[in-house]
Design a protein around this motif. Structure first.
Motif, short mmCIF file in Angstrom:
data_model
loop_
_atom_site.label_atom_id
_atom_site.label_comp_id
_atom_site.label_asym_id
_atom_site.label_seq_id
_atom_site.Cartn_x
_atom_site.Cartn_y
_atom_site.Cartn_z
N VAL A 128 0.06 -3.78 -4.79
CA VAL A 128 -0.38 -4.47 -3.58
C VAL A 128 -0.28 -5.98 -3.79
CG1 VAL A 128 -2.27 -4.80 -1.96
CG2 VAL A 128 -1.97 -2.60 -3.09
N ARG A 129 0.34 -6.63 -2.82
CA ARG A 129 0.48 -8.09 -2.88
C ARG A 129 -0.07 -8.65 -1.57
NH1 ARG A 129 5.95 -8.58 -2.74
NH2 ARG A 129 5.75 -9.54 -0.71
N PHE A 130 -0.97 -9.62 -1.68
CA PHE A 130 -1.56 -10.19 -0.47
C PHE A 130 -0.68 -11.32 0.06
CE2 PHE A 130 -5.08 -7.99 -2.38
CZ PHE A 130 -5.71 -7.44 -1.28
N ASN A 131 -0.39 -11.27 1.35
CA ASN A 131 0.43 -12.33 1.96
C ASN A 131 -0.48 -13.41 2.54
OD1 ASN A 131 2.73 -10.72 1.43
ND2 ASN A 131 2.32 -9.56 3.30
N GLU A 132 0.15 -14.50 2.99
CA GLU A 132 -0.61 -15.63 3.51
C GLU A 132 -1.23 -15.34 4.88
OE1 GLU A 132 -0.84 -18.91 2.01
OE2 GLU A 132 -0.28 -17.67 0.31
N ASN A 133 -0.60 -14.44 5.63
CA ASN A 133 -0.92 -14.33 7.04
C ASN A 133 -1.83 -13.15 7.40
OD1 ASN A 133 0.82 -12.32 6.51
ND2 ASN A 133 2.50 -13.06 7.78
N GLY A 134 -2.70 -12.75 6.49
CA GLY A 134 -3.61 -11.66 6.81
C GLY A 134 -2.99 -10.28 6.67
N THR A 135 -1.92 -10.18 5.89
CA THR A 135 -1.32 -8.87 5.63
C THR A 135 -1.15 -8.70 4.13
OG1 THR A 135 0.94 -9.71 5.74
CG2 THR A 135 -0.01 -8.89 7.79
N MET A 136 -0.84 -7.47 3.75
CA MET A 136 -0.55 -7.21 2.33
C MET A 136 0.61 -6.23 2.28
SD MET A 136 -3.93 -4.95 1.83
CE MET A 136 -4.27 -3.69 3.05
N THR A 137 1.36 -6.32 1.22
CA THR A 137 2.53 -5.47 1.09
C THR A 137 2.33 -4.56 -0.11
OG1 THR A 137 3.86 -7.24 2.01
CG2 THR A 137 5.04 -5.50 0.87
N SER A 138 2.65 -3.29 0.05
CA SER A 138 2.44 -2.34 -1.04
C SER A 138 3.51 -1.25 -0.99
CB SER A 138 1.06 -1.70 -0.94
OG SER A 138 0.97 -0.96 0.25
N ILE A 139 3.56 -0.51 -2.08
CA ILE A 139 4.52 0.60 -2.16
C ILE A 139 3.73 1.90 -2.07
CG2 ILE A 139 6.17 1.73 -3.68
CD1 ILE A 139 6.78 -1.08 -4.82
N PRO A 140 3.96 2.68 -1.04
CA PRO A 140 3.22 3.95 -0.93
C PRO A 140 3.82 4.99 -1.88
CG PRO A 140 4.71 3.71 0.94
CD PRO A 140 4.88 2.47 0.09
N THR A 141 2.95 5.69 -2.59
CA THR A 141 3.44 6.78 -3.44
C THR A 141 2.67 8.05 -3.11
OG1 THR A 141 1.85 6.49 -5.22
CG2 THR A 141 3.83 5.13 -5.32
N HIS A 142 3.34 9.17 -3.23
CA HIS A 142 2.72 10.46 -2.90
C HIS A 142 3.11 11.52 -3.93
CE1 HIS A 142 1.98 9.16 1.40
NE2 HIS A 142 2.95 8.34 1.07
N PRO A 143 2.82 11.31 -5.21
CA PRO A 143 3.22 12.33 -6.20
C PRO A 143 2.48 13.65 -5.97
CG PRO A 143 1.81 10.66 -7.20
CD PRO A 143 2.11 10.19 -5.83
N LEU A 144 3.20 14.74 -6.20
CA LEU A 144 2.63 16.07 -5.98
C LEU A 144 2.42 16.79 -7.30
CD1 LEU A 144 4.89 17.22 -2.99
CD2 LEU A 144 2.54 16.38 -2.87
N THR A 145 1.29 17.50 -7.40
CA THR A 145 1.03 18.33 -8.58
C THR A 145 0.72 19.75 -8.10
OG1 THR A 145 -0.22 16.39 -9.29
CG2 THR A 145 -0.23 18.27 -10.77
N TRP A 146 1.40 20.71 -8.68
CA TRP A 146 1.21 22.12 -8.31
C TRP A 146 -0.21 22.57 -8.66
CZ3 TRP A 146 2.32 26.24 -5.73
CH2 TRP A 146 2.11 27.53 -6.25
N VAL A 147 -0.88 23.23 -7.71
CA VAL A 147 -2.26 23.70 -7.94
C VAL A 147 -2.30 25.22 -7.76
CG1 VAL A 147 -4.70 23.39 -7.32
CG2 VAL A 147 -3.07 21.54 -6.90
#
Ligand code: NAG
Ligand code: NAG
Ligand code: NAG
Ligand code: NAG
Ligand code: NAG
Length: 593
Positions: A128-147
Motif C-alpha cells: 500500500v502506498r499513500f498518494n497526495e490526493n486522499g487515495t492509496m494504491t495497492s496490489i490486491p492478492t487472493h491466494p487460495l488454500t485447499w480446505v
C-alpha cells in the motif's frame, strides 16, 4: 503525656466521653465550608460544560470519523489492508452425466452439481502506498488454500466429465474465420483427437490442464492465449499486474476503502468500445467496493456497488431488509433485480451487449475479461435467467435462498458482517455447427461451474471489537454526556442552595446539632466550663489516652497531632491532614441542610 497541657485536649473527654472514634469531629470550619461549596460549584459547572461540549462536538462521531479514515497503522485501515476474516471460495462443478447420449443427439444435456470444493481465500492489499490526493494504491492478492475439512467429502482428485474449454473456445473464435482457417482448425482438432466433453479431475478443471490446443494456441497466438495451462478458477483468480487505487477517506470519511481506479482507470476498458470516454453503467468501477469495506454512514435508500474482477463489472446492490449477526445489526443487500437483463428492462444495461449481440437476460457476456473465451456470467442454476436458457439443459434447480447474492453490512462503519457472492460461469457458444466435434453445442449456453465467495460471520475478536465500537461505546458516550450534564447541574444547584441557606435553623437531634452554629456556641461554653476543672480532667483524660493508645496501638506522636488539630475550633487554619476528612464531612452536612 506532657502534651496534655494543650488547652482543649480535655474537652474531648468531657463532651463526648463514650466516643472512641477520634475523627468524629464536632468543630466546624466556616471558611472550609465555603471553600467546599465553591469546589462543589466548580465541579458542577465543569460537569455542565463537559456535557454541553459533548452535546455539540459529538466526540463519538469525531473519534469514529478519525478511525474510519485510512492512514498508516490505523485500526480500520489494518482491517482493510489484511482482513483477518475467514473468507472461503466454494466451487460447484457441473458434471455431465449423459455424455454419450447427448453427443449422439439423443438427449438434451444433463448435468449435476458436484461440490463444494472449498478454498480459503487470503484476500490482502499488498504494498500500500499513500498518494497526495486522499487515495492509496495497492496490489490486491487472493491466494487460495485447499480446505478439505470444509469440502464435505469432495477431493480435488474427483474425476468428472467436463467441457473442454479450449476446444469449444477455439471453435467459437474460428467459426467466423475464412474457410481455409476453419479447415486448418478442423484438421488440427481431428489430429489431436480433441473431444468436447472430457474426463478430468476437479483440480485440473479449476487450476489448469494440459491441452494440445492450449499449448498450440500459446505458441502460435500468444497474444490470445498467454497461459500454458487452462484452468477456470486459475483464470478467475488471475490478478497478475493488477493494482487498485482506493480512497483513504481524508477527503470524505464515507469513502474510505472504496475504489477510485482499477488498473489506473475509473472504468474497465473492456466495456468501452462503442461508448464515449467516461465511465458508463457497464464499465464504471469508481465508488465500488471490493468487498472489504463499503461506504460508512450508509443511508437506507443508498445504492451500493460491488466489484469483483471475475464478474468483469461492478454490480449495484439494494437494501432488502435488516438482520442481526455477530452481535451487530446490519443492513441486508441483494444485487439489483435487473442487473443482468442486457437492456431488456433497464435500458442503461444495453452496453452489456457485445458487438451489438445481446445474450438472453440473466447472462452477461464477459468474453473480453476472459481472454476472448466465450464466457457468460450469470447466477447459479440459472437463477433469474431467461427460461429458454434454463430449459436447454437438465439439472438446474434455482433457489433464491441458496443462489442469490447476499451482503449483511454494518451501516455506520460499512464493514461487511456476512457475505455470500454467488455467480455461475457459463460458455455462451455461437453458431459452431460447421466446426469439427462440436456440432451439438451450437448456440448453447453450457454451464461450467458456480462459485460462492463467502464469510458466514466475523471472527470472535472482531465481533468483540465491533460490538464495543458500534454498540457499547455510543451508549457509554451518551450516558457520560447526560451524567455530566444532569450531575453537574445537580451539584451546582446543591452548592448554590447551600450557599444561600447557611446558617440553618437549629436542628433538634444531636447529629445535626453538631453542625449548627448554635452547637458551636454551646461547644465553646462547655470548653470554658471545662477549662476550670483542668487538673482532675487532665488525669482522667491522660488515663483514657493511655488506654486508648494502647488499645489502638497508634503512634503517640500521630495521636497527639490528631488531637491537637481536632480540638482547635478557633484556630481554623491549623487543620492537619487527619482532620480534613471530618471537616469536609461537616461542610457536606452543612451543605445539605
Ligand atoms: C460425474 O458423472 C459421471 C457420469 O457421467 C460419473 O461416473 C462420475 O462419478 C461423476 N463424478 C462425480 C464426482 O460425481
Ligand atoms: C495470508 O497472507 C498474509 C500476508 O500475505 C500471511 O501473513 C498469512 O499467513 C496468510 N494467511 C494464510 C491463512 O495463508
Ligand atoms: C491521486 O493520485 C494518484 C497517484 O498520483 C492517481 O493515480 C489518482 O488518479 C489520483 N486521484 C485523484 C482522484 O485525483
Ligand atoms: C491426488 O492426486 C495427487 C497426484 O496424483 C496425489 O499426490 C494426492 O495425494 C491425491 N490426493 C488425494 C486426496 O487423494
Ligand atoms: C435518501 O433519503 C434521504 C432522506 O431520507 C434523501 O435526502 C436522499 O436524497 C435520498 N437519497 C436517494 C439516493 O434517494
Amino acid at each position: 503525656i506532657r502534651d496534655f497541657n494543650e488547652p482543649f485536649s480535655y474537652r474531648y473527654g468531657i463532651v463526648d466521653p463514650h466516643d472512641d472514634d477520634d475523627d468524629d469531629d464536632d468543630d466546624d470550619d466556616e471558611v472550609c465550608a465555603k471553600r467546599c461549596v465553591l469546589i462543589l460549584l466548580i465541579v458542577g459547572l465543569l460537569g455542565i460544560s463537559t456535557g454541553t461540549i459533548m452535546l455539540f462536538t459529538d466526540p463519538y462521531n469525531t473519534l469514529f470519523r478519525y478511525k474510519a479514515t485510512f492512514g498508516e497503522g490505523g485500526e480500520m485501515f489494518n482491517l482493510w489492508e489484511k482482513p483477518p476474516i475467514e473468507l472461503y471460495l466454494r466451487v460447484w462443478l457441473w458434471n455431465v452425466t449423459n455424455r454419450e447420449e447427448f453427443l449422439a443427439g439423443k438427449e438434451k444435456l444433463r448435468v449435476q452439481e458436484v461440490g463444494p470444493y472449498t478454498y480459503r481465500e487470503n484476500f490482502t492489499h499488498e504494498k500500500v502506498r499513500f498518494n497526495e490526493n486522499g487515495t492509496m494504491t495497492s496490489i490486491p492478492t487472493h491466494p487460495l488454500t485447499w480446505v478439505p475439512e470444509l469440502s464435505e467429502g469432495r477431493s480435488e482428485n474427483d474425476t468428472l466429465i467436463l467441457p473442454n474449454i479450449a476446444l469449444l473456445s477455439f471453435a467459437n473464435v474460428m467459426a467466423d474465420a475464412s474457410i481455409f482457417t476453419r479447415m486448418g482448425v478442423n484438421i488440427l482438432v481431428r489430429q489431436t483427437d480433441s473431444q468436447p466433453l472430457v474426463e478430468m479431475t476437479a483440480r485440473e478443471f479449476m487450476f489448469g490442464y494440459e491441452s494440445p490446443l492450449v499449448t498450440l494456441g500459446n505458441k502460435f497466438m500468444p497474444s490470445w492465449i498467454m497461459f500454458e495451462k487452462l484452468g477456470l478458477i486459475d483464470r478467475m483468480y488471475d490478478f497478475e499486474g493488477d493494482y487498485e487505487t482506493d480512497f483513504t477517506g481524508e477527503t470524505d470519511a464515507r469513502l474510505s476503502g472504496l475504489i477510485d481506479k482499477y488498473n489506473g482507470f475509473p472504468y474497465l476498458p473492456h466495456w468501452r468500445r462503442e461508448e464515449g470516454d467516461g465511465p458508463t453503467t457497464c464499465s464504471n468501477v469508481q465508488m465500488a467496493s471490493d468487498g472489504t469495506k463499503f461506504p460508512s454512514y450508509i443511508q437506507p435508500n443508498q445504492t451500493l456497488s460491488f466489484f469483483r474482477k471475475s464478474m468483469c463489472r461492478s454490480m449495484k446492490m439494494v437494501k432488502v431488509g435488516e438482520a442481526f449477526n455477530s452481535g451487530l445489526n446490519g443492513y441486508l443487500y441483494n444485487f439489483v433485480d435487473d442487473a443482468l437483463d442486457n437492456g431488456k428492462v433497464n435500458k442503461d444495461n444495453k452496453c452489456f451487449c457485445r458487438n451489438g449481440k445481446c445474450l438472453p437476460p440473466g447472462l452477461i457476456d464477459v468474453t473480453d475479461c476472459y481472454y476472448g473465451f466465450p464466457i457468460a456470467v450469470g447466477y447459479p442454476h440459472m437463477y433469474l435467467a431467461d427460461p429458454s436458457v434454463r430449459d436447454a439443459v437438465e439439472g438446474f434447480y434455482p433457489d433464491p435462498k441458496k443462489h442469490r447474492t447476499e451482503f449483511l453490512i454494518e451501516p455506520v462503519s460499512g464493514m461487511p458482517i456476512k457475505v455470500a457472492v454467488r455467480n455461475q460461469i457459463n460458455m455462451a457458444l455461437g453458431t459452431i455447427d460447421h466446426m469439427a466435434h462440436v456440432q451439438q453445442f451450437s448456440n448453447m449456453v453450457l454451464p461450467l461451474l458456480w462459485t460462492e465467495i463467502g464469510m458466514s460471520e466475523l471472527p470472535p475478536f472482531m465481533q468483540t471489537k465491533f460490538v464495543m465500537y458500534m454498540v457499547v461505546l455510543p451508549v457509554v458516550v451518551q450516558v457520560l454526556q447526560w451524567v455530566s450534564l444532569v450531575g453537574g447541574a445537580a451539584l451546582a444547584a446543591v452548592s448554590l442552595l447551600a450557599a444561600f441557606c447557611n446558617p440553618c435553623a437549629p436542628p433538634d437531634d444531636v447529629e445535626t446539632r453538631r453542625s449548627s452554629r448554635a452547637w458551636l456556641q454551646q461547644d465553646a461554653d462547655v470548653n470554658k466550663a471545662v477549662r476550670k476543672q483542668l487538673p482532675e480532667l487532665l488525669i482522667v483524660e491522660a488515663e483514657r489516652q493511655a488506654a486508648h493508645a494502647l488499645k489502638h496501638g497508634m503512634a503517640r506522636e500521630r495521636e497527639m497531632q490528631v488531637y491537637r488539630s481536632l480540638l482547635a475550633p478557633d484556630d481554623a487554619n491549623d487543620v492537619s491532614g487527619s482532620s480534613t476528612a471530618s471537616s469536609r464531612r461537616t461542610s457536606f452536612e452543612q451543605a445539605y441542610c
